[in-house]
Design a protein around this motif. Sequence first.
Motif, PDB file in Angstrom:
ATOM      1  N   GLU A   1       0.815  -1.212   0.000  1.00 56.35           N
ATOM      2  CA  GLU A   1       0.000   0.000   0.000  1.00 56.35           C
ATOM      3  C   GLU A   1       0.854   1.270   0.000  1.00 56.35           C
ATOM      4  N   GLU A   2       2.099   1.162   0.463  1.00 60.30           N
ATOM      5  CA  GLU A   2       2.998   2.310   0.475  1.00 60.30           C
ATOM      6  C   GLU A   2       3.720   2.496  -0.865  1.00 60.30           C
ATOM      7  N   GLN A   3       3.628   1.518  -1.736  1.00 60.23           N
ATOM      8  CA  GLN A   3       4.401   1.518  -2.980  1.00 60.23           C
ATOM      9  C   GLN A   3       3.579   2.074  -4.147  1.00 60.23           C
ATOM     10  N   TRP A   4       3.272   3.354  -4.105  1.00 59.60           N
ATOM     11  CA  TRP A   4       2.479   3.967  -5.166  1.00 59.60           C
ATOM     12  C   TRP A   4       3.179   3.867  -6.521  1.00 59.60           C
ATOM     13  N   ASP A   5       4.509   3.908  -6.491  1.00 56.42           N
ATOM     14  CA  ASP A   5       5.270   3.876  -7.742  1.00 56.42           C
ATOM     15  C   ASP A   5       5.185   2.514  -8.432  1.00 56.42           C
ATOM     16  N   THR A   6       5.406   1.442  -7.670  1.00 50.67           N
ATOM     17  CA  THR A   6       5.325   0.097  -8.244  1.00 50.67           C
ATOM     18  C   THR A   6       3.901  -0.220  -8.666  1.00 50.67           C
ATOM     19  N   GLN A   7       2.937   0.233  -7.885  1.00 51.48           N
ATOM     20  CA  GLN A   7       1.538   0.039  -8.273  1.00 51.48           C
ATOM     21  C   GLN A   7       1.273   0.667  -9.636  1.00 51.48           C
ATOM     22  N   ARG A   8       1.782   1.863  -9.840  1.00 53.96           N
ATOM     23  CA  ARG A   8       1.517   2.572 -11.090  1.00 53.96           C
ATOM     24  C   ARG A   8       2.234   1.920 -12.266  1.00 53.96           C
ATOM     25  N   VAL A   9       3.495   1.558 -12.059  1.00 53.14           N
ATOM     26  CA  VAL A   9       4.280   0.970 -13.145  1.00 53.14           C
ATOM     27  C   VAL A   9       3.758  -0.414 -13.546  1.00 53.14           C
ATOM     28  N   THR A  10       3.203  -1.161 -12.589  1.00 49.65           N
ATOM     29  CA  THR A  10       2.709  -2.515 -12.863  1.00 49.65           C
ATOM     30  C   THR A  10       1.199  -2.582 -13.037  1.00 49.65           C
ATOM     31  N   ASN A  11       0.535  -1.422 -13.093  1.00 52.88           N
ATOM     32  CA  ASN A  11      -0.938  -1.380 -13.129  1.00 52.88           C
ATOM     33  C   ASN A  11      -1.531  -2.173 -11.971  1.00 52.88           C
ATOM     34  N   ASN A  12      -1.102  -1.784 -10.778  1.00 50.21           N
ATOM     35  CA  ASN A  12      -1.546  -2.389  -9.523  1.00 50.21           C
ATOM     36  C   ASN A  12      -1.311  -3.898  -9.487  1.00 50.21           C
ATOM     37  N   GLY A  13      -0.161  -4.295 -10.026  1.00 50.51           N
ATOM     38  CA  GLY A  13       0.229  -5.701  -9.981  1.00 50.51           C
ATOM     39  C   GLY A  13      -0.262  -6.541 -11.144  1.00 50.51           C
ATOM     40  N   LYS A  14      -0.999  -5.967 -12.087  1.00 50.73           N
ATOM     41  CA  LYS A  14      -1.524  -6.743 -13.216  1.00 50.73           C
ATOM     42  C   LYS A  14      -0.405  -7.286 -14.101  1.00 50.73           C
ATOM     43  N   SER A  15       0.722  -6.568 -14.158  1.00 52.15           N
ATOM     44  CA  SER A  15       1.825  -7.065 -14.990  1.00 52.15           C
ATOM     45  C   SER A  15       2.403  -8.369 -14.430  1.00 52.15           C
ATOM     46  N   TYR A  16       2.275  -8.578 -13.109  1.00 56.64           N
ATOM     47  CA  TYR A  16       2.770  -9.816 -12.503  1.00 56.64           C
ATOM     48  C   TYR A  16       2.033 -11.037 -13.050  1.00 56.64           C
ATOM     49  N   GLU A  17       0.797 -10.846 -13.467  1.00 56.63           N
ATOM     50  CA  GLU A  17       0.017 -11.962 -14.025  1.00 56.63           C
ATOM     51  C   GLU A  17       0.553 -12.388 -15.390  1.00 56.63           C
ATOM     52  N   ILE A  18       1.334 -11.509 -16.025  1.00 54.48           N
ATOM     53  CA  ILE A  18       1.899 -11.815 -17.343  1.00 54.48           C
ATOM     54  C   ILE A  18       3.341 -12.280 -17.215  1.00 54.48           C
ATOM     55  N   GLU A  19       4.161 -11.538 -16.440  1.00 53.66           N
ATOM     56  CA  GLU A  19       5.576 -11.869 -16.306  1.00 53.66           C
ATOM     57  C   GLU A  19       6.162 -11.231 -15.050  1.00 53.66           C
ATOM     58  N   THR A  20       6.814 -12.076 -14.234  1.00 55.11           N
ATOM     59  CA  THR A  20       7.485 -11.583 -13.036  1.00 55.11           C
ATOM     60  C   THR A  20       9.007 -11.616 -13.171  1.00 55.11           C
ATOM     61  N   GLY A  21       9.491 -12.215 -14.260  1.00 53.94           N
ATOM     62  CA  GLY A  21      10.929 -12.326 -14.452  1.00 53.94           C
ATOM     63  C   GLY A  21      11.483 -13.694 -14.136  1.00 53.94           C
TER      64      GLY A  21
END
Length: 486
Positions: free
Chosen positions: A128-148
């Motif tokens: 909840e404190e990570q506004w930047d990562t939320q924005r860059v990942t579309n609130n974690g939606k990018s993790y559903e595609i690729e986490t590395g």
Amino acid sequence: MKKVLVKTMLSVTVGFGIVAGGAAPSLAAENQLSKSEGKSLYVIAFKNELPKGYEEAIKKAGGRVVKALPEVGGIEAQSDNPAFLSNLKKVPSIEVASKEIPLALNQPAMIQNTAQTTALNQQGSLWEEQWDTQRVTNNGKSYEIETGGYENEKGETVHKAVVGVIDTGIDPTHPDLQKNLIGGRNLVPAGMDETETGDPNDIVDRNGHGTHVSGIIAANGNVKGVGPDLGIRTYRVFFSDQALTLPSFIIDGIIEAANDKVDVINMSLRLYNTSKTIIEGETYKTTADTLLWKRAIQYALKNDVTVVAGSGNESLNLDDKNEVTNYLNSLYEPYGISLKGPTTVVPAQMPGVINVSASNKWSKAELAFYSNYGNSAIDVAAPGGDFGSKYAETFDPAAADFSNLILSTWPTYLGTPYNYNAGTSMATPQVAGIAGVIKAAHPELKPSQVSAVIKQTAIDYGKPGQDALYGSGEANAYRALMNIKK
């Protein structure tokens, strides 16, 4: 008028801790350090590859080889002979040589709010404190595609892509980083300070900057990085808690990372290159550094490594190279330092490097107040954080809103496992993380293609199209992985 005010504030906000605009005091201190060591360090670029007998040629000129950089046809040498440079001019295989000037990281100082830090350390997930990562990942939606990466049957993380972090090192015991840290190297030679023994395995972060940057890329614990399963390899090129380095250490880091076959290099650092630097009446030419920088970057690109770097924290228009020189002179002259000729930011303004400016939490039209910019200079922006809109308008410390800063990992042995910071140093790893997950999903892509995807899928903040503040826009992992074009 506001631009002038910003630059004035940059020189006085160092003590408050948002940007290291006061690089001049650091340079002055470093100059004294280099003198006290007795022997000066030199960087030497040969015309082609290292010739046979180069060590003997350096010895005859009055020096000794400290480090060979055969991949770029260069070396670092040491000498106490005042005629060393003159003697080198007689060696026909040498293209250019120059004395090295120790440099500081020029980072934002650590922002610490004791009440906030204590509260953070008493809870679990800090998403909840990570506004930047939320924005860059579309609130974690990018993790559903690729986490590395992914977890295999043994419960081990398999890294599909690796990011090399050239910085101050890392906390190798940090619980949010341990799983993704796959090694690294210390490139600081023995004797640079009392803690430096030359141990290549000594990657321990004395400053905190490298640990913070690494967390933005690939933390996987209470905080999450852009690619929480990306591998991290750390290359420590800064020494002491003040984070000092020499340009050749960084060049060495680029080469080592490329040889280790990393997919992406993150450099949350910047140096300013001019044709001449004059310190207390002595002129230092930076031509050798510049030539080896170019060769090292090209070496990385040819080895399919995407290179990402920060634009710097001085609120300068990088398109106006004389403006940059004049601004730096206004800071350095009281310390007996002057610069001559047009100035560029290295490595960010070198061909093939993704140059990143810093956006903020509260505006889609203004950068973080400290960020450098330039229509032909900036490729993309990413969240770098600041103190909020009221501070940007008034520069009143009482108006600072710490929730606008970037939260990430911090060395546990420096007092807290998590901390807030701001700067293009924080924006750069957001883009490096995006490049990493793109490579994980599409390992066949070349650096130019990775860069194109990042720019083409960036969110178009600022003026429509390419602009001086955001470049192509604010980089976004989800849009890049989905290949959502503008």
